[in-house]
Design an enzyme around this catalytic site. Structure first.
Site, mmCIF file in Angstrom:
data_model
loop_
_atom_site.group_PDB
_atom_site.id
_atom_site.type_symbol
_atom_site.label_atom_id
_atom_site.label_comp_id
_atom_site.label_asym_id
_atom_site.label_seq_id
_atom_site.Cartn_x
_atom_site.Cartn_y
_atom_site.Cartn_z
ATOM 1 N N TRP A 360 0.826 -1.209 0.000
ATOM 2 C CA TRP A 360 0.000 0.000 0.000
ATOM 3 C C TRP A 360 0.862 1.262 0.000
ATOM 4 O O TRP A 360 0.335 2.371 -0.056
ATOM 5 C CB TRP A 360 -0.927 0.008 1.228
ATOM 6 C CG TRP A 360 -0.222 0.320 2.532
ATOM 7 C CD1 TRP A 360 1.021 -0.114 2.904
ATOM 8 C CD2 TRP A 360 -0.699 1.137 3.604
ATOM 9 N NE1 TRP A 360 1.324 0.361 4.168
ATOM 10 C CE2 TRP A 360 0.290 1.129 4.619
ATOM 11 C CE3 TRP A 360 -1.878 1.853 3.825
ATOM 12 C CZ2 TRP A 360 0.145 1.820 5.821
ATOM 13 C CZ3 TRP A 360 -2.017 2.535 5.030
ATOM 14 C CH2 TRP A 360 -1.008 2.511 6.002
ATOM 15 N N ASP A 361 2.197 1.094 0.048
ATOM 16 C CA ASP A 361 3.084 2.254 0.189
ATOM 17 C C ASP A 361 2.903 3.287 -0.917
ATOM 18 O O ASP A 361 3.325 4.436 -0.770
ATOM 19 C CB ASP A 361 4.554 1.806 0.229
ATOM 20 C CG ASP A 361 4.835 0.861 1.380
ATOM 21 O OD1 ASP A 361 4.023 -0.059 1.592
ATOM 22 O OD2 ASP A 361 5.858 1.019 2.054
ATOM 23 N N GLU A 499 0.360 -3.516 11.843
ATOM 24 C CA GLU A 499 0.469 -4.959 11.564
ATOM 25 C C GLU A 499 0.669 -5.805 12.806
ATOM 26 O O GLU A 499 0.656 -7.015 12.719
ATOM 27 C CB GLU A 499 1.660 -5.199 10.655
ATOM 28 C CG GLU A 499 1.581 -4.418 9.394
ATOM 29 C CD GLU A 499 2.631 -4.847 8.396
ATOM 30 O OE1 GLU A 499 3.736 -5.198 8.813
ATOM 31 O OE2 GLU A 499 2.311 -4.819 7.205
ATOM 32 N N LYS A 619 2.265 -0.966 16.030
ATOM 33 C CA LYS A 619 3.527 -0.810 15.308
ATOM 34 C C LYS A 619 3.616 0.585 14.679
ATOM 35 O O LYS A 619 4.659 1.211 14.636
ATOM 36 C CB LYS A 619 3.595 -1.877 14.208
ATOM 37 C CG LYS A 619 4.819 -1.811 13.335
ATOM 38 C CD LYS A 619 4.752 -2.876 12.254
ATOM 39 C CE LYS A 619 5.994 -2.886 11.377
ATOM 40 N NZ LYS A 619 5.863 -3.810 10.251
ATOM 41 N N GLN A 620 2.490 1.038 14.143
ATOM 42 C CA GLN A 620 2.491 2.292 13.394
ATOM 43 C C GLN A 620 1.094 2.889 13.427
ATOM 44 O O GLN A 620 0.152 2.260 13.913
ATOM 45 C CB GLN A 620 2.933 2.027 11.958
ATOM 46 C CG GLN A 620 1.986 1.151 11.170
ATOM 47 C CD GLN A 620 2.653 0.545 9.938
ATOM 48 O OE1 GLN A 620 3.348 -0.437 10.026
ATOM 49 N NE2 GLN A 620 2.419 1.155 8.796
HETATM 50 C C1 BGC Z 1 4.886 -1.691 7.212
HETATM 51 C C2 BGC Z 1 3.849 -1.670 6.122
HETATM 52 C C3 BGC Z 1 4.526 -1.391 4.796
HETATM 53 C C4 BGC Z 1 5.626 -2.398 4.551
HETATM 54 C C5 BGC Z 1 6.380 -2.127 3.282
HETATM 55 C C6 BGC Z 1 5.963 -2.695 6.861
HETATM 56 O O1 BGC Z 1 6.963 -2.661 7.834
HETATM 57 O O2 BGC Z 1 4.304 -2.066 8.435
HETATM 58 O O3 BGC Z 1 2.896 -0.675 6.392
HETATM 59 O O4 BGC Z 1 3.605 -1.462 3.776
HETATM 60 O O5 BGC Z 1 6.537 -2.348 5.616
HETATM 61 O O6 BGC Z 1 7.011 -0.902 3.332
#
Ligand code: BGC
Length: 816
Positions: A360-361, A499, A619-620
């Site tokens: 999704w980045d 996540e 995590k985020q």
């Molecule tokens: C993040 C995701 C991201 C992925 C790729 C992961 O560490 O939690 O949000 O899409 O890295 O960058």
């Protein structure tokens, strides 16, 4: 929080160069990533040409979209993974003095060493002096480029100078087809040999050599050719050894006189248009390639043009870091990308982490590109459109309607998320449920909409865009199940952007219910899909509805779900998901004291036989991502439509709540928090922005940048300056601004391309915003500040006050 300008990370900062001093094997991987050169078609890490892959060096070359699948055995299971392929290494150029051994910084004395990345001209320079076994000194200067004008070409120029002696130097130039994918320690136990059938050849007279090979399962054929020449008489001999094309030359060195060796390389793959076969295309291209000086010149011109369309002028210490971020974004996604069938690789073309997959980045990347290179955004969205059918099949196979885009996407759009992942801390292979992050579909829809808003590309919106929006909306409406008791629709069994949480404590089934981010973005997608259908010209609407068998009942359902999807609350804050409030509190201080860096709390807890699923620990950003995607007005309107009043107090409480419970285990996290806090006008914002700026240059996620840059976070920092702090929106055909300059980042300028206007300049300084629209035969643009709209004509500049206290003068041109 780290200061990105701290000399511990960056030995020398200047506007356009990025300098590294002494050779430091421990830093080499990181430098290789940060010194990667690329042009959107392919990229090569900044590895030393005289060194092969080992524990210090990793010379990877990756072509955008070039993937291959291999099966590995993990804990008794056969696991299939698709990886971006490490292509044959074109860099090798080793040398030795007299009868000595090949010189290497790991085996010989290096007297001085300097490396400099020139962002303006897209070149990497290196200079060092070796001392051989007999005390003879050899100065080496190198310059390399991956051509931004002709995306199939690269150049390595090496200058040798004997210091205090004369004699011969043996030089060996090679194309190495024996490489494997071993750039990521965690993947080492997985199959890694993606290339097969390497054949080599060459001609001593023309100084050229070639290598062809193919990928083992995707059957992509690769052709490489190189022309290595010296500016002095040499004895040459072509050679080969298993999978490597070689060209050896003996050069006579005279004390103090410079001898130059140029290696011009061409790369083609069978994915390229307008070629017969990749080997012939590469041989032909290298044969016709001009000499090094001409190549360098045309490369510099191409970069100059790129910078004209994209440069950011930030006079503070954040400026050079932002420019480095922009440089790497442009090397991964350049105007050449507009001709390719590729998505946004989360780790750039800079390494093998996340296997080169597309997540999704792109949500953090396209909003920046939309306002500079809309044709690149369009190509990236077309990558998603071409994979709409597989997304629909995936939904069907899972018993759902519409399109279920994969969490990780590669060549053909099937789900590429690994089934097991390794916790390096415990050594356990664990099930990976991140594929339940169906919110990736909303990211695709969001980008479609924002791209069309910024570019005015109604042709795309009415065709591919409408189809994607409809199918993603369908997926959400189908997944939402009406709950009589709640009187609301519920989307269950998903994973949100955070996540860490994949399941309820102790649950045998993965997935969570009512993830607010998923639900609110789903509601937004449904609204946009209804909007686009309403806005379609009649014949097109009829065609689309017929083709997709879209019934009026479905639209009624979409409308209903968009108003009644469930948003849970607890403790007077918005819940990340239903039940978040019942999770245990984590003793953050104790974990910080015990482990120091707790960014990967999930791994720490698993290694303690516990699970992060049990705790209020993210995590985020998850709920707070809503403040990243939507302006306060837009978010308030979305909540109101869902029957909730999102006032400042509720939002501030929610921000505080999750801020205290987030470990920032992703580089995206500090970016989003910096953005959200800036808008909430909070003094902590700058600390998060600093962390986002330092993320890759200081390798804050502990060794991950050496495996590839974090493209989303890099592009996100650019967008933070462009849209986050200016509040720039392109909603409803109006350029809306609502600036929230941070004291530390309050003066800067940039140019955007907007609805046919090239290089509209915006400059923020001293509480004012100056907007200049270049002369053209396009119409005026409407600029809205604090709900007052001013019209700026092509050829006109306006200066507007930008402080919330100055509401009275808002929107009034102070000077013209
Ligand atoms: C993040 C995701 C991201 C992925 C790729 C992961 O560490 O939690 O949000 O899409 O890295 O960058």
């Amino acid at each position: 929080m780290p200061d990105p300008t701290d000399s511990a990370y960056v030995p020398s900062l200047s506007g356009w160069t990025w300098e590294y001093g002494a050779y430091d094997p421990a830093q080499e991987r990181l430098r290789e990533s940060l010194c990667t050169l690329g042009n959107g078609y392919f990229a090569t890490r900044g590895a030393a040409p005289e060194c092969a892959a080992d524990t210090v060096h990793y010379p990877g070359t990756y072509a955008a979209g070039c993937y291959n699948r291999l099966t590995s055995e993990v804990s008794g299971h056969a696991i299939e993974n698709e990886d971006v392929v490490n292509l044959p290494n074109w860099l090798p150029l080793r040398f030795r003095t007299g009868a000595g051994t090949w010189l290497s910084p790991d085996t010989h004395k290096v007297l001085d060493h300097h490396q400099s990345l020139d962002l303006r001209s897209g070149t990497l320079a290196r200079s060092l002096r070796y001392e051989d076994e007999d005390g003879r000194r050899l100065a080496v200067r190198q310059l390399r480029l991956v051509h931004m004008g002709d995306p199939h070409l690269a150049l390595l120029r090496t200058e040798f100078t004997a210091e205090g002696w004369s004699g011969h130097l043996d030089v060996e130039s090679a194309l190495d087809g024996t490489v494997t994918n071993t750039g990521v320690e965690r993947y080492r136990r997985l199959a890694s040999r993606h290339l097969t059938h390497a054949h080599t050849g060459g001609s001593a007279e023309s100084g050229t050599m070639w290598l062809r090979c193919r990928t083992t399962t995707s059957d992509i054929r690769v052709g490489l050719a190189a022309r290595t020449t010296a500016d002095t008489a040499v004895e040459t001999a072509p050679g080969r050894d298993d999978g490597r094309a070689l060209q050896r030359m003996r050069v006579a060195l005279t004390n103090g006189q410079v001898v130059t060796v140029d290696k011009v390389v061409a790369l083609h793959t069978s994915r390229d248009p307008a070629i017969s076969d990749p080997l012939h295309a590469a041989v032909d291209r290298v044969r016709r390639a001009p000499r090094a000086a001409v190549l360098l010149d045309s490369h510099r011109t191409a970069w100059r043009q790129l910078w004209r369309n994209a440069d950011l002028d930030v006079p503070t210490s954040a400026g050079p870091v932002l420019r480095l971020h922009l440089f790497h974004v442009l090397q991964t996604l350049s105007p050449h990308t507009a001709d390719l069938d590729v998505g946004v690789p989360a780790r750039g073309l800079h390494g093998e982490a996340y296997r080169g997959h597309v997540f999704w980045d792109e949500l953090f990347v396209l909003p920046y590109l939309n306002l500079h290179f809309p044709e690149v955004s369009r190509a990236l969205l077309t990558y998603r459109y071409r994979r709409l059918e597989p997304a629909c099949s995936a939904a069907r196979d899972a018993g759902h309607a519409g399109a279920m885009y994969p969490w990780q996407s590669g060549s053909d759009g099937r789900e590429e998320t690994q089934e097991l992942h390794l916790n390096p801390r415990s050594g356990h292979w664990l099930p990976d449920h991140s594929r339940l992050q169906h919110h990736v579909g909303s990211a695709v829809a969001y980008n479609v909409w924002r791209y069309c808003e910024a570019s005015g590309d109604t042709e795309f919106l009415h065709t591919k865009g409408a189809e994607m929006l409809v199918q993603i909306a369908r997926f959400w409406a189908g997944l939402a199940a009406y709950d009589e008791t709640l009187g609301r629709y519920r989307i269950r069994g998903v994973v949100g952007p955070d996540e860490y949480h994949e399941a309820y404590p102790g649950a045998s089934r993965a997935g969570l219910d009512d993830n607010t981010y998923t639900n609110v973005t789903a509601a937004w997608v449904l609204i946009r899909a209804l909007d686009v259908l309403r806005g379609l010209p009649d014949p097109r609407r009829r065609d689309l509805c017929e083709r997709l068998a879209l019934s009026p009942d479905e639209l009624v359902l979409w409308e209903d779900v968009s108003r009644k999807v469930h948003v849970p609350f607890h403790e007077k804050v918005i819940s990340q998901f239903a039940g978040y409030g019942e999770l245990a509190e984590l003793d953050w201080a104790a974990y910080r004291a015990r482990y120091g860096d707790i960014r990967r709390l999930d791994r720490i807890l698993e290694a303690e036989n516990d699970s992060v699923n049990n705790y209020k620990a993210s995590k985020q950003a998850d709920v707070l991502m809503l403040g990243y995607l939507f302006s306060p007005q837009e978010l308030r309107a979305l909540f109101r439509r869902l029957g909730h009043e999102l006032d400042d107090c509720l939002w501030q409480r929610t921000v505080d709540y999750y801020l205290a419970r987030t470990s920032h285990g992703s580089t995206l996290s500090s970016l989003v928090h910096g953005w959200v806090l800036a808008r909430a006008r909070r003094s902590e914002a700058w600390a998060y922005v600093q962390e986002a700026l330092a993320g890759d240059i200081a390798d804050l996620q502990g060794g991950t940048t050496g495996e590839g840059i974090h493209l989303g976070a890099m592009a996100g920092t650019l967008d933070l300056v462009q849209r986050g702090l200016t509040g720039l929106e392109t909603r409803d055909g109006v350029l809306r601004l609502d600036p929230v300059p941070l004291p530390e980042l309050s003066e800067y300028g940039f140019a955007v391309r907007y609805r046919g206007h090239w290089a509209i300049r915006l400059r923020l300084s001293a509480g004012k915003l100056r907007i200049t629209v270049p002369a053209s035969d396009h119409g005026p643009i409407d600029v809205a500040i604090f709900d007052r709209v001013v019209s700026v004509q092509p050829g006109e500049s306006r200066t507007l006050g930008v402080s919330h206290q100055e509401d009275a003068v808002w929107g009034q041109p102070l000077t013209e």
